[in-house]
Motif scaffolding. Structure first.
Motif, mmCIF file in Angstrom:
data_model
loop_
_atom_site.group_PDB
_atom_site.id
_atom_site.type_symbol
_atom_site.label_atom_id
_atom_site.label_comp_id
_atom_site.label_asym_id
_atom_site.label_seq_id
_atom_site.Cartn_x
_atom_site.Cartn_y
_atom_site.Cartn_z
ATOM 1 N N ARG A 154 -4.127 -13.015 10.960
ATOM 2 C CA ARG A 154 -3.951 -12.504 12.313
ATOM 3 C C ARG A 154 -2.498 -12.689 12.734
ATOM 4 O O ARG A 154 -1.928 -13.767 12.585
ATOM 5 N N THR A 155 -1.889 -11.617 13.266
ATOM 6 C CA THR A 155 -0.529 -11.710 13.799
ATOM 7 C C THR A 155 -0.536 -11.665 15.319
ATOM 8 O O THR A 155 0.379 -12.167 15.953
ATOM 9 N N SER A 156 -1.544 -11.038 15.912
ATOM 10 C CA SER A 156 -1.784 -11.019 17.360
ATOM 11 C C SER A 156 -3.187 -10.460 17.565
ATOM 12 O O SER A 156 -3.855 -10.084 16.604
ATOM 13 N N VAL A 157 -3.622 -10.357 18.800
ATOM 14 C CA VAL A 157 -4.971 -9.851 19.077
ATOM 15 C C VAL A 157 -5.121 -8.446 18.493
ATOM 16 O O VAL A 157 -4.366 -7.540 18.831
ATOM 17 N N GLY A 158 -6.079 -8.286 17.582
ATOM 18 C CA GLY A 158 -6.346 -6.981 16.972
ATOM 19 C C GLY A 158 -5.314 -6.524 15.956
ATOM 20 O O GLY A 158 -5.367 -5.389 15.501
ATOM 21 N N ALA A 159 -4.385 -7.377 15.552
ATOM 22 C CA ALA A 159 -3.347 -7.015 14.576
ATOM 23 C C ALA A 159 -3.327 -8.052 13.452
ATOM 24 O O ALA A 159 -3.375 -9.259 13.707
ATOM 25 N N TYR A 160 -3.237 -7.550 12.212
ATOM 26 C CA TYR A 160 -3.359 -8.417 11.044
ATOM 27 C C TYR A 160 -2.430 -7.925 9.943
ATOM 28 O O TYR A 160 -2.046 -6.764 9.910
ATOM 29 N N GLU A 161 -2.106 -8.827 9.040
ATOM 30 C CA GLU A 161 -1.378 -8.459 7.825
ATOM 31 C C GLU A 161 -2.255 -8.795 6.636
ATOM 32 O O GLU A 161 -2.815 -9.888 6.548
ATOM 33 N N ILE A 162 -2.367 -7.831 5.729
ATOM 34 C CA ILE A 162 -3.117 -8.014 4.493
ATOM 35 C C ILE A 162 -2.099 -8.275 3.394
ATOM 36 O O ILE A 162 -1.134 -7.525 3.254
ATOM 37 N N ARG A 163 -2.325 -9.322 2.616
ATOM 38 C CA ARG A 163 -1.422 -9.656 1.508
ATOM 39 C C ARG A 163 -2.205 -9.712 0.200
ATOM 40 O O ARG A 163 -3.311 -10.239 0.164
ATOM 41 N N ASN A 164 -1.581 -9.181 -0.843
ATOM 42 C CA ASN A 164 -2.174 -9.340 -2.171
ATOM 43 C C ASN A 164 -1.400 -10.404 -2.941
ATOM 44 O O ASN A 164 -0.353 -10.874 -2.485
ATOM 45 N N VAL A 165 -1.903 -10.773 -4.103
ATOM 46 C CA VAL A 165 -1.285 -11.846 -4.883
ATOM 47 C C VAL A 165 0.060 -11.447 -5.469
ATOM 48 O O VAL A 165 0.825 -12.312 -5.892
ATOM 49 N N ARG A 166 0.377 -10.144 -5.467
ATOM 50 C CA ARG A 166 1.654 -9.679 -6.000
ATOM 51 C C ARG A 166 2.728 -9.562 -4.931
ATOM 52 O O ARG A 166 3.835 -9.129 -5.196
ATOM 53 N N GLY A 167 2.399 -9.926 -3.676
ATOM 54 C CA GLY A 167 3.389 -9.906 -2.602
ATOM 55 C C GLY A 167 3.351 -8.666 -1.724
ATOM 56 O O GLY A 167 4.161 -8.539 -0.807
ATOM 57 N N GLY A 168 2.438 -7.744 -1.987
ATOM 58 C CA GLY A 168 2.327 -6.555 -1.148
ATOM 59 C C GLY A 168 1.748 -6.892 0.214
ATOM 60 O O GLY A 168 0.931 -7.811 0.343
ATOM 61 N N LEU B 112 0.217 -5.010 3.928
ATOM 62 C CA LEU B 112 -0.215 -3.854 4.712
ATOM 63 C C LEU B 112 -0.573 -4.319 6.111
ATOM 64 O O LEU B 112 -1.139 -5.400 6.280
ATOM 65 N N ALA B 113 -0.275 -3.471 7.102
ATOM 66 C CA ALA B 113 -0.674 -3.774 8.473
ATOM 67 C C ALA B 113 -2.082 -3.234 8.722
ATOM 68 O O ALA B 113 -2.422 -2.132 8.293
ATOM 69 N N LEU B 114 -2.887 -4.021 9.402
ATOM 70 C CA LEU B 114 -4.264 -3.660 9.734
ATOM 71 C C LEU B 114 -4.430 -3.791 11.238
ATOM 72 O O LEU B 114 -3.902 -4.718 11.847
ATOM 73 N N GLY B 115 -5.147 -2.842 11.834
ATOM 74 C CA GLY B 115 -5.351 -2.912 13.270
ATOM 75 C C GLY B 115 -6.670 -2.304 13.697
ATOM 76 O O GLY B 115 -7.527 -1.966 12.874
ATOM 77 N N THR B 116 -6.821 -2.133 14.982
ATOM 78 C CA THR B 116 -8.066 -1.652 15.571
ATOM 79 C C THR B 116 -8.091 -0.144 15.783
ATOM 80 O O THR B 116 -9.112 0.397 16.199
ATOM 81 N N GLY B 117 -6.974 0.527 15.543
ATOM 82 C CA GLY B 117 -6.897 1.966 15.782
ATOM 83 C C GLY B 117 -6.179 2.305 17.072
ATOM 84 O O GLY B 117 -6.065 3.470 17.437
ATOM 85 N N ASP B 118 -5.677 1.299 17.762
ATOM 86 C CA ASP B 118 -4.935 1.527 19.002
ATOM 87 C C ASP B 118 -3.464 1.844 18.749
ATOM 88 O O ASP B 118 -2.731 2.147 19.689
ATOM 89 N N ASP B 119 -3.032 1.745 17.500
ATOM 90 C CA ASP B 119 -1.644 2.048 17.148
ATOM 91 C C ASP B 119 -1.628 2.740 15.785
ATOM 92 O O ASP B 119 -2.665 3.204 15.309
#
Length: 144
Positions: free
Chosen positions: A13-27, A29-36
């Motif tokens: 979680r980076t803020s309410v409804g906002a997240y960062e997805i990380r893989n083991v190789r360092g990639g 991705l931003a994840l959200g609720t669809g508001d942005d």
């Protein structure tokens, strides 16, 4: 599960409804609720389904002829069951492919339908997992 077979991501979680997805190789991705502009979990599911088969098809057909157009469209309907539970139905993966004229393009065009079927029936881990309905377990660790 062995470490050789295990796949994983971490979602923070980076803020309410906002997240960062990380893989083991360092990639990341931003994840959200669809508001942005960030992808929603359902959009990532659709991308995973199309991307999995797309990679299979691309690797095989590109050995025969470089595509002039290679676009994958994935869609489905988000529905609510009678009991109020959300799910997706009517999932479709559309391949919009164009190969150049000539022998290389002909070989790629000939291979594409077979590889699309093979990917769906045997190769694509994502769509096969969705279709088989693999159970998902959830649990909490840490503070309770």
């Amino acid at each position: 599960m062995t470490s050789e077979n295990q796949r994983s991501v971490e979602i923070e979680r980076t803020s309410v409804g906002a997240y960062e997805i990380r893989n083991v190789r360092g990639g990341v991705l931003a994840l959200g609720t669809g508001d942005d502009e960030h992808f929603t979990p359902v959009e990532l599911l659709l991308a995973a389904i199309g991307g999995c088969s797309g990679i299979d098809v691309d690797v095989v057909t590109s050995r025969r002829g470089k595509p002039e157009r290679f676009v994958i469209r994935v869609r489905g309907d988000k529905v609510r069951d009678e009991d109020g539970a959300n799910r997706m139905e009517n999932l479709e993966v559309e391949f919009d492919l164009k190969f150049p004229p000539g022998p290389e393009g002909d070989r790629a065009r000939e291979a594409a339908p077979r590889v699309i079927r093979l990917s769906h029936d045997r190769l694509c881990t994502v769509s096969r997992t969705v279709e088989l309905g693999t159970p998902v377990s959830t649990f909490q660790v840490g503070e309770r």
